[in-house]
Design a protein around this motif. Structure first.
Motif, PDB file in Angstrom:
ATOM      1  N   PHE A  13       0.845  -1.189   0.000  1.00 41.29           N
ATOM      2  CA  PHE A  13       0.000   0.000   0.000  1.00 41.29           C
ATOM      3  C   PHE A  13       0.877   1.234   0.000  1.00 41.29           C
ATOM      4  CE2 PHE A  13      -2.446  -3.354   1.727  1.00 41.29           C
ATOM      5  CZ  PHE A  13      -3.740  -3.114   1.330  1.00 41.29           C
ATOM      6  N   GLY A  56      -0.197   5.210   0.035  1.00 42.14           N
ATOM      7  CA  GLY A  56      -1.217   6.252  -0.109  1.00 42.14           C
ATOM      8  C   GLY A  56      -2.512   5.677  -0.636  1.00 42.14           C
ATOM      9  N   ASP A  57      -2.971   6.224  -1.759  1.00 38.35           N
ATOM     10  CA  ASP A  57      -4.235   5.766  -2.335  1.00 38.35           C
ATOM     11  C   ASP A  57      -4.038   4.543  -3.218  1.00 38.35           C
ATOM     12  OD1 ASP A  57      -5.752   7.762  -1.187  1.00 38.35           O
ATOM     13  OD2 ASP A  57      -5.297   9.187  -2.776  1.00 38.35           O
ATOM     14  N   TYR A  85     -14.615   9.133   7.764  1.00 37.65           N
ATOM     15  CA  TYR A  85     -14.107   7.900   8.362  1.00 37.65           C
ATOM     16  C   TYR A  85     -14.748   7.694   9.710  1.00 37.65           C
ATOM     17  CZ  TYR A  85     -10.836   7.161   4.690  1.00 37.65           C
ATOM     18  OH  TYR A  85     -10.299   6.888   3.470  1.00 37.65           O
ATOM     19  N   ASN A 117     -10.617   3.798  12.115  1.00 40.29           N
ATOM     20  CA  ASN A 117      -9.365   3.916  11.371  1.00 40.29           C
ATOM     21  C   ASN A 117      -9.465   3.358   9.959  1.00 40.29           C
ATOM     22  OD1 ASN A 117      -8.283   5.007  13.590  1.00 40.29           O
ATOM     23  ND2 ASN A 117      -7.023   3.267  14.157  1.00 40.29           N
ATOM     24  N   PHE A 160      -2.645  -4.448   6.384  1.00 37.85           N
ATOM     25  CA  PHE A 160      -1.679  -5.417   6.890  1.00 37.85           C
ATOM     26  C   PHE A 160      -2.260  -6.819   7.048  1.00 37.85           C
ATOM     27  CE2 PHE A 160      -0.427  -1.200   8.277  1.00 37.85           C
ATOM     28  CZ  PHE A 160       0.760  -1.115   7.567  1.00 37.85           C
ATOM     29  N   SER A 184       7.242  -1.359   6.262  1.00 38.66           N
ATOM     30  CA  SER A 184       5.900  -1.461   6.858  1.00 38.66           C
ATOM     31  C   SER A 184       5.492  -0.130   7.477  1.00 38.66           C
ATOM     32  CB  SER A 184       5.871  -2.546   7.929  1.00 38.66           C
ATOM     33  OG  SER A 184       6.273  -3.751   7.367  1.00 38.66           O
ATOM     34  N   GLN A 242       4.658   2.285   4.714  1.00 37.75           N
ATOM     35  CA  GLN A 242       3.346   2.043   4.110  1.00 37.75           C
ATOM     36  C   GLN A 242       2.229   2.544   5.016  1.00 37.75           C
ATOM     37  OE1 GLN A 242       2.665  -1.782   2.343  1.00 37.75           O
ATOM     38  NE2 GLN A 242       4.735  -1.854   1.540  1.00 37.75           N
ATOM     39  N   ASN A 243       2.427   2.358   6.314  1.00 35.04           N
ATOM     40  CA  ASN A 243       1.437   2.863   7.267  1.00 35.04           C
ATOM     41  C   ASN A 243       1.379   4.391   7.216  1.00 35.04           C
ATOM     42  OD1 ASN A 243      -0.505   2.219   9.253  1.00 35.04           O
ATOM     43  ND2 ASN A 243       0.888   2.962  10.821  1.00 35.04           N
ATOM     44  N   SER A 268       2.120   6.193   4.666  1.00 37.95           N
ATOM     45  CA  SER A 268       1.581   6.545   3.375  1.00 37.95           C
ATOM     46  C   SER A 268       0.046   6.445   3.362  1.00 37.95           C
ATOM     47  CB  SER A 268       2.215   5.587   2.376  1.00 37.95           C
ATOM     48  OG  SER A 268       1.735   5.794   1.130  1.00 37.95           O
ATOM     49  N   ILE A 269      -0.457   5.366   3.935  1.00 37.56           N
ATOM     50  CA  ILE A 269      -1.918   5.189   3.992  1.00 37.56           C
ATOM     51  C   ILE A 269      -2.531   6.282   4.865  1.00 37.56           C
ATOM     52  CG2 ILE A 269      -3.754   3.673   4.857  1.00 37.56           C
ATOM     53  CD1 ILE A 269      -1.679   1.389   4.280  1.00 37.56           C
ATOM     54  N   SER A 326      -2.825   9.604   3.236  1.00 41.46           N
ATOM     55  CA  SER A 326      -3.950   9.640   2.305  1.00 41.46           C
ATOM     56  C   SER A 326      -5.276   9.778   3.058  1.00 41.46           C
ATOM     57  CB  SER A 326      -3.928   8.371   1.470  1.00 41.46           C
ATOM     58  OG  SER A 326      -5.141   8.167   0.861  1.00 41.46           O
ATOM     59  N   LEU A 327      -5.390   9.034   4.174  1.00 35.89           N
ATOM     60  CA  LEU A 327      -6.636   9.086   4.948  1.00 35.89           C
ATOM     61  C   LEU A 327      -6.836  10.475   5.556  1.00 35.89           C
ATOM     62  CD1 LEU A 327      -6.556   5.648   6.848  1.00 35.89           C
ATOM     63  CD2 LEU A 327      -7.823   6.244   4.801  1.00 35.89           C
ATOM     64  N   ALA A 368      -9.852  11.759   7.418  1.00 34.67           N
ATOM     65  CA  ALA A 368      -9.955  10.755   8.486  1.00 34.67           C
ATOM     66  C   ALA A 368      -9.577  11.387   9.822  1.00 34.67           C
ATOM     67  CB  ALA A 368      -9.041   9.592   8.189  1.00 34.67           C
ATOM     68  N   LYS A 369     -10.354  11.043  10.855  1.00 36.60           N
ATOM     69  CA  LYS A 369     -10.081  11.595  12.182  1.00 36.60           C
ATOM     70  C   LYS A 369      -8.985  10.819  12.864  1.00 36.60           C
ATOM     71  CE  LYS A 369     -14.106  13.984  13.937  1.00 36.60           C
ATOM     72  NZ  LYS A 369     -15.295  13.855  14.765  1.00 36.60           N
ATOM     73  N   GLY A 370      -9.104   9.512  12.825  1.00 36.05           N
ATOM     74  CA  GLY A 370      -8.119   8.657  13.483  1.00 36.05           C
ATOM     75  C   GLY A 370      -7.353   7.881  12.443  1.00 36.05           C
ATOM     76  N   VAL A 371      -6.101   7.671  12.659  1.00 36.71           N
ATOM     77  CA  VAL A 371      -5.309   6.875  11.733  1.00 36.71           C
ATOM     78  C   VAL A 371      -4.667   5.747  12.521  1.00 36.71           C
ATOM     79  CG1 VAL A 371      -4.853   8.558   9.934  1.00 36.71           C
ATOM     80  CG2 VAL A 371      -3.502   8.605  11.994  1.00 36.71           C
ATOM     81  N   HIS A 372      -4.367   4.636  11.847  1.00 32.30           N
ATOM     82  CA  HIS A 372      -3.946   3.494  12.626  1.00 32.30           C
ATOM     83  C   HIS A 372      -2.477   3.487  13.005  1.00 32.30           C
ATOM     84  CE1 HIS A 372      -5.053   2.140   8.463  1.00 32.30           C
ATOM     85  NE2 HIS A 372      -3.761   2.362   8.398  1.00 32.30           N
ATOM     86  N   LEU A 373      -2.267   3.005  14.218  1.00 31.92           N
ATOM     87  CA  LEU A 373      -0.912   2.810  14.713  1.00 31.92           C
ATOM     88  C   LEU A 373      -0.422   1.486  14.144  1.00 31.92           C
ATOM     89  CD1 LEU A 373      -1.618   3.600  18.451  1.00 31.92           C
ATOM     90  CD2 LEU A 373      -0.254   5.012  16.945  1.00 31.92           C
ATOM     91  N   TYR A 374       0.869   1.389  13.926  1.00 30.25           N
ATOM     92  CA  TYR A 374       1.425   0.123  13.460  1.00 30.25           C
ATOM     93  C   TYR A 374       1.865  -0.663  14.691  1.00 30.25           C
ATOM     94  CZ  TYR A 374       4.056  -3.278  10.857  1.00 30.25           C
ATOM     95  OH  TYR A 374       4.497  -4.449  10.323  1.00 30.25           O
ATOM     96  N   LYS A 385       2.712  -4.214  14.813  1.00 36.05           N
ATOM     97  CA  LYS A 385       3.343  -5.530  14.628  1.00 36.05           C
ATOM     98  C   LYS A 385       4.794  -5.431  15.060  1.00 36.05           C
ATOM     99  CE  LYS A 385       0.700  -7.690  10.947  1.00 36.05           C
ATOM    100  NZ  LYS A 385       0.776  -8.246   9.609  1.00 36.05           N
TER     101      LYS A 385
END
Lengths: 888, 292
Positions: A133, A135-136, A607, A610, A668, B90, B93-94, B96-97, B100-101, B106-112, B114
């Protein structure tokens, strides 16, 4: 004191003298064992080469004695100890051919000059994650999802979590259809992306990139949100700058019919950095269908008023029940003229002949309690021909965007049906059509975000539909002139001109942007119909047999489009105010009407969590009568259906739609899912009154107000696991329809619940064994006020098992269809393929319909009054040997 | 005293740069698990530092200190003319996503969350120095130290060959900071670069291994003159000793560190009551301790 000073000076001079005399000797002694080579690296133009690696060894490819890098001025120094007399100096750089220079082992200055070359690296992507992944963009590594037996890219896409390809070749990502499919960033196939899915070799593709929120227009990238989805096929470097493709030749034999089968095709592509070309040429009589592959998604949807009763079954593989003979040619080219300018051009020619037979029994329960049964035994055939040409020019800069898309399509559909009823009839239908379409758009930006967006679309279509019904000369004796015959002709001309102008970011405050726009649509339609018959008793003597309808519409509107972001939420909307003027003029009808309306579309997006995005949309839409709604004369649609209308008023059909869409994407865990809900309320001003006569069906369109409420809900989830390369895709769709239908002039309210659930599993437990299976379960319940419920249940499953051992492969395909209704029926079909791969060629021996199943029986419940029991003849067992050459 | 000053200043930066969107309820509370989680970086602010020549992916096998099971990460090494940047794929990528969000609202974005080693290396080829940085868990902050590029004394044995990604590689061995390393380099790729900050061989290093960690190239793509970007983010330079000590402290008692800054820490398993100091200890990757 003075003496002491003199003494000190003498002492210093002595030390200096000693140093002067002995230091060079010492230095010479210390460097005596070392060789120092220094110099400069340049290219053939005399430019310095920095970061070059210079190594020295006693043998040409020996272990280096020393190595260094050239500095920013191209200089290098090598210092080493060696007793060898001859040494080899090697200079390497990414942009230079390697230099190997033989030299004697002595300290020296050695300037070296190399020849510039483009860096050749076979790009390799190994073991990278199956999905990445950025970005978009979601990138799927294609080699992870490809199996040895895959010939089509579509088969590989079906295995990717989040991606689906339906039976019509439509590609979707997480529930949303892709807007375009690119090849290395160029929209080579334009609307005909099925050619790429069916004819590009999977091994020529490295990755499949799915781009969400795709906004290709640079001018709009800062000012307009987009929720479009595009797919880009990233080519393998091995497929670039070389001719790549496939040549296939095959021959075989079909049992019972004793037909010799053939199949030949060539598909070739040449992909360079700035130009792309793809050519296909194919012909077969073995059941390979081309219409879907070469379908033009914009223009092929021309609807005809006359239509034949060609069969359609739930079976996925058409070539199991339809005999087909086809020829196709296509050429697609794309040229990146400059960084900003692109040109895309294509031509497609197609000819197909399809044959089959079916036997159908239609049971109609008339309201009087009488049962009318129509038996229709059909021998059908269809000839379809088309030529289409398209040119697209695009100029895409950060301050200006120009695009012109031009398409011309000529197509001719000539279905032929022999209907064996009480009086055998042969139905010849000729549906030629010509279409010209041009879409022009220009966007000019002034300043950071402000600008003007103007578009002008033109569409012209002309069709001459002809139906000839006559008693079959083989079935009825007598001279041709005396045979019963009915001729229906219908000439339809239609066109529209649509202009739209929008101001960009006219009013902007914070995250709120409001833009006014103006638009106008003018469309004109003319229909002439005439029916001639030598069967006097067939129609009422007072029936009108010809008609002429002219229907013109002009819509002018002013609207506001807005975008607003609040916290994590965004609101996007269009609020157009419309003024419509409609005029109808015909032999039996004349009317004018003006309407004012507001047709807003408002969308909230954001959203929730998450990974979960949410979209809520509300829209109101009004549509007016179609031109054919005003045909008062009888129109024979086919051998058993007659239509006419009793509409003289211009009506408006309004529709309100509320939809929600939840999307889940976990990068993931390779987990994708979506849930969509849609509620639709349609207010109809007209109704179709179906009247079943002894051997015909007459459909009368008449004024009547009623409503239809539809609730649809669907969900799809897909996940892939590293374990045994397992992939699971599941879907569930529910539909609840409340509406009314008029039957024998009696209005009936009905309620339909239907559920379609599907499950697809793919797995590769061993390197030599893999398989895929898809099961679809359909359940529907039909309820009519005060009447018994009618249920229909059906299971359709298909799958394959793939065995590979070295160069040998075996694929076993199976299809199973079972229906549970009043008359249960089952069907099981098997095909098998054995493949032998050689270096650049592959032999395939395929067996179709191994069990030689002759017919497929089915049962359809349309409503309480109408049930169908039928059967299709399946194509007999066949064998084909094919050889495929890889062009490279 | 100097160390204490450093620790306090870093902690202040940590609390200032804590990503409010990633927290449980507000900026003063956070949920912790048995693994450290990493907040995404907004990649919208970037500047071009170089032009890409090659991009190489390495599979990085590593262990937690005192554990035997092998963990896997994917690393990307971007090689430019003047800079070499090594990133955790990894985490990138997190980032990067999330970028974009965030762009989409997006209000919340995910923590990585792993297992991963959050290190980044930036080598300045002109100055012959490198910066080794670590992402602070739950934070956007990067703490880093700078040092001259080590002069590895490699022993090359060209009689030992191995094929990696279809390229012939030769063996070179060295001992560095008390550990023996075995590297496989490729003369056909004449670039003085490798994973982590390994370099100094007459070709690209496609594999490096020691007892506790290893890098093996799994993909190479040409840079095609793309831009090599550096992203805007809070950074804190420290001495090598302080940086490692700070990371060790966070891993050994994260609750104590964040509670000391006034942030209430809750367990992801049970968030009824705030966690007390010493209740969570994260295993630390051996490769971080290698630098101490």
């Amino acid at each position: 004191m003075y003496k002491r000073k003199i003494h000190n000076k003498i002492q210093t001079l002595f030390v200096l003298l000693v140093l002067i005399v002995f230091l060079p000797t010492h230095l010479y002694a210390s460097n005596k064992d070392f060789t120092v080579i220094r110099g400069k690296i340049t290219n053939q133009k005399g430019e310095v080469v920095d970061n070059a690696i210079i190594s020295i060894a006693t043998q040409e490819n020996g272990t280096p004695l020393a190595y260094t890098e050239s500095d920013e001025k191209g200089n290098y120094v090598l210092k080493f100890k060696s007793s060898a007399e001859v040494l080899f100096i090697k200079v390497q750089h990414l942009s230079m051919r390697p230099i190997v220079k033989k030299s004697s082992n002595k300290s020296q200055e050695l300037n070296l000059q190399g020849e510039t070359t483009s860096f050749q690296l076979a790009e390799v992507i190994v073991k990278a994650p199956p999905i990445r992944f950025s970005g978009d963009t979601t990138s799927y590594r294609i080699s992870y999802y490809t199996e040895d037996a895959d010939k089509k890219l579509a088969d590989v896409l079906k295995r990717m979590p989040g991606v689906s390809v339906d039976d019509n070749g439509k590609v979707s990502f997480n529930g949303r259809e892709i807007s375009e499919l690119q090849v290395d960033g160029l929209n080579l196939f334009d609307g005909k992306y099925n050619i790429a899915l069916d004819r590009l070799k999977p091994e020529d593709i490295v990755s499949v990139d799915v781009i969400q929120n795709y906004q290709p227009i640079k001018v709009l990238q800062k000012s307009r949100l987009s929720d479009a989805v595009a797919m880009n096929l990233k080519l393998s470097p091995k497929a670039k700058n070389v001719l790549t493709g496939r040549l296939e030749i095959g021959s075989g034999w079909q049992q019972k019919t004793n037909n010799w089968l053939y199949d030949g095709s060539v598909s070739m592509g040449l992909f360079n950095a700035n130009t792309q070309s793809f050519l296909t040429l194919e012909s077969n009589n073995s059941g390979e269908f081309y219409q879907q592959t070469y379908a033009n998604k914009i223009l092929d949807n021309t609807e005809h008023i006359l239509s034949s009763s060609l069969p359609n079954t739930p079976l996925r593989q058409k070539n199991s029940y339809l005999f087909n003979k086809g020829k196709a040619f296509s050429y697609h080219g794309a040229w990146r003229i400059t960084k900003e300018q692109k040109l895309q051009y294509n031509i497609t020619a197609l000819s197909e002949e399809t044959n089959g037979s079916s036997s159908t029994k239609y049971d109609y329960n008339l309201s009087s309690g009488k049962l009318v049964t129509h038996n229709r035994n059909l021998f059908y055939g269809e000839q379809y021909k088309k030529v289409d040409l398209g040119i697209v020019y695009e100029y895409n800069k950060s301050n200006v965007f120009i695009k012109n898309k031009f398409n011309v399509l000529w197509d001719k559909d000539t279905p032929e049906v022999s209907v064996v009823t009480k009086s055998p009839l042969v139905e010849n239908l000729n549906l030629p059509a010509n279409t010209i379409y041009n879409a022009f758009r220009i966007i000019r930006k002034f300043g950071e975000v402000r600008g003007i967006d103007f578009s002008l679309n033109t569409y012209l279509n002309q069709s001459n539909e002809r139906l000839l019904l006559e008693a079959s000369p083989t079935l009825v004796s007598g001279k041709a002139a005396n045979r019963e015959s009915i001729q229906q002709s219908l000439n339809y001309k239609k066109g529209y001109l649509e202009a739209r102008m929008e101001s960009l970011s006219t009013f902007r405050k914070g995250s709120l942007s409001i833009d006014p726009y103006l638009f106008s649509i003018i469309d004109w339609n003319t229909i002439n119909t005439s029916l001639t018959s030598n069967v006097d008793s067939l129609f009422d003597v007072n029936s009108l047999l010809s008609d002429r309808v002219k229907y013109h519409r002009a819509r002018i509107g002013f609207g506001l489009s807005f975008q607003y972001a609040l916290g994590g939420w965004q609101m996007v909307g269009y609020i157009p105010l419309l003024y419509s003027h409609l005029e109808i003029e015909g032999a039996n009808v004349s009317n004018k009407k003006n309407f004012g309306s507001c047709e807003p579309t408002i969308t909230f997006m954001g959203y929730l969590f998450n990974n979960v995005s949410f979209k809520l949309n509300w829209s109101r839409d009004n549509s007016f009568n179609r031109t054919e709604d005003f045909i008062h004369s009888l129109v024979a649609k086919n051998s058993y259906e007659i239509e006419r209308s009793n509409i003289s008023e211009i009506f408006k059909t309004s529709s309100d739609k509320v939809s929600t869409f939840f999307e889940y994407k976990n990068p993931f865990k390779m987990f994708f899912g979506n849930l969509h809900l849609l509620y639709q309320n349609i207010q109809h001003p007209m109704i179709m009154n179906t009247k079943v006569e002894n051997s015909n069906i007459e459909v009368l369109l008449e004024p009547y107000s009623y409503s239809t409420r539809i609730l649809t809900a669907g969900t799809q989830v897909s996940k892939s696991f590293d374990w045994k390369k397992t992939m699971i895709k599941a879907g569930l769709d529910y539909r609840n329809t409340n509406s009314s239908a008029m039957y024998q002039s009696v209005l009936n309210h009905f309620h339909i619940h239907s559920i379609i659930s599907s499950l697809r599993i793919g797995m590769k437990p061993f390197e030599w064994l893999g398989g895929n299976m898809q099961v679809q379960y359909v359940w529907s319940k039909y309820t009519q006020s005060g009447e018994t419920n009618n249920y229909q249940k059906a299971v359709l499953s298909d799958g394959n098992i793939v065995l590979n051992k070295k160069n040998l492969s075996l694929v076993i395909e199976g299809q199973y269809y079972a229906e549970r209704a009043d008359q249960p029926s089952d069907l099981c079909l098997f095909n098998m393929m054995v493949g032998w791969k050689m270096r650049n060629m592959e032999w395939t021996l395929s067996l179709r319909n191994i069990m030689n199943v002759s017919a497929y029986h089915y049962h359809i419940v349309n409503n309480l009054q109408n049930q169908i029991n039928g059967s299709y003849a399946l194509l007999p067992r066949s064998i084909m040997l094919k050889v495929m050459f890889n062009i490279k | 005293m100097k160390n204490l000053f450093h620790l306090i200043s870093v902690l202040l930066i940590v609390i200032l740069s804590l990503d409010a969107t990633t927290q449980k309820l507000n900026a003063q509370a956070m949920t912790m698990g048995n693994e450290p989680s990493f907040a995404p970086l907004n990649l919208s602010k970037s500047k071009v530092i170089d032009k890409l020549q090659l991009e190489v992916w390495y599979q990085f096998n590593w262990k937690y200190a005192g554990q035997s099971s092998i963990q896997k990460d994917l690393r990307t090494i971007q090689i430019g003319k003047n800079f070499i940047f090594s990133r955790n794929e990894s985490l990138y990528q997190n980032d990067s996503i999330s970028t974009s969000l965030i762009k989409q609202g997006a209000k919340g974005v995910h923590l990585y969350n792993k297992p991963t080693v959050p290190y980044e290396v930036l080598i300045d080829k002109t100055k012959k120095t490198f910066e080794l940085g670590y992402r602070v868990p739950y934070d956007k902050l990067l703490i880093f130290f700078s040092a001259p590029l080590p002069q590895f004394k490699w022993n090359i044995s060209k009689d030992k060959q191995k094929t990696i990604l279809g390229q012939t590689c030769y063996l070179a061995t060295t001992t560095y900071q008390g550990k023996k390393f075995e590297a496989w380099y490729c003369e056909e790729l004449p670039i003085n670069a490798g994973p982590y900050y390994f370099s100094g061989l007459p070709g690209l290093i496609l594999a490096v291994s020691s007892d506790d960690f290893s890098w093996t190239a799994v993909g190479i793509v040409k840079g095609n003159n793309r831009d090599m970007l550096s992203y805007g983010r809070p950074k804190q330079k420290m001495s090598k000793k302080d940086a490692i000590q700070f990371i060790k402290k966070i891993y050994s008692d994260p609750v104590a560190i964040f509670s000391g800054l006034g942030v209430e820490c809750y367990s992801s398993a049970n968030n009824d009551r705030p966690l007390s100091s010493g209740s969570i200890k994260w295993s630390i990757p051996e490769v971080i301790l290698f630098e101490q």
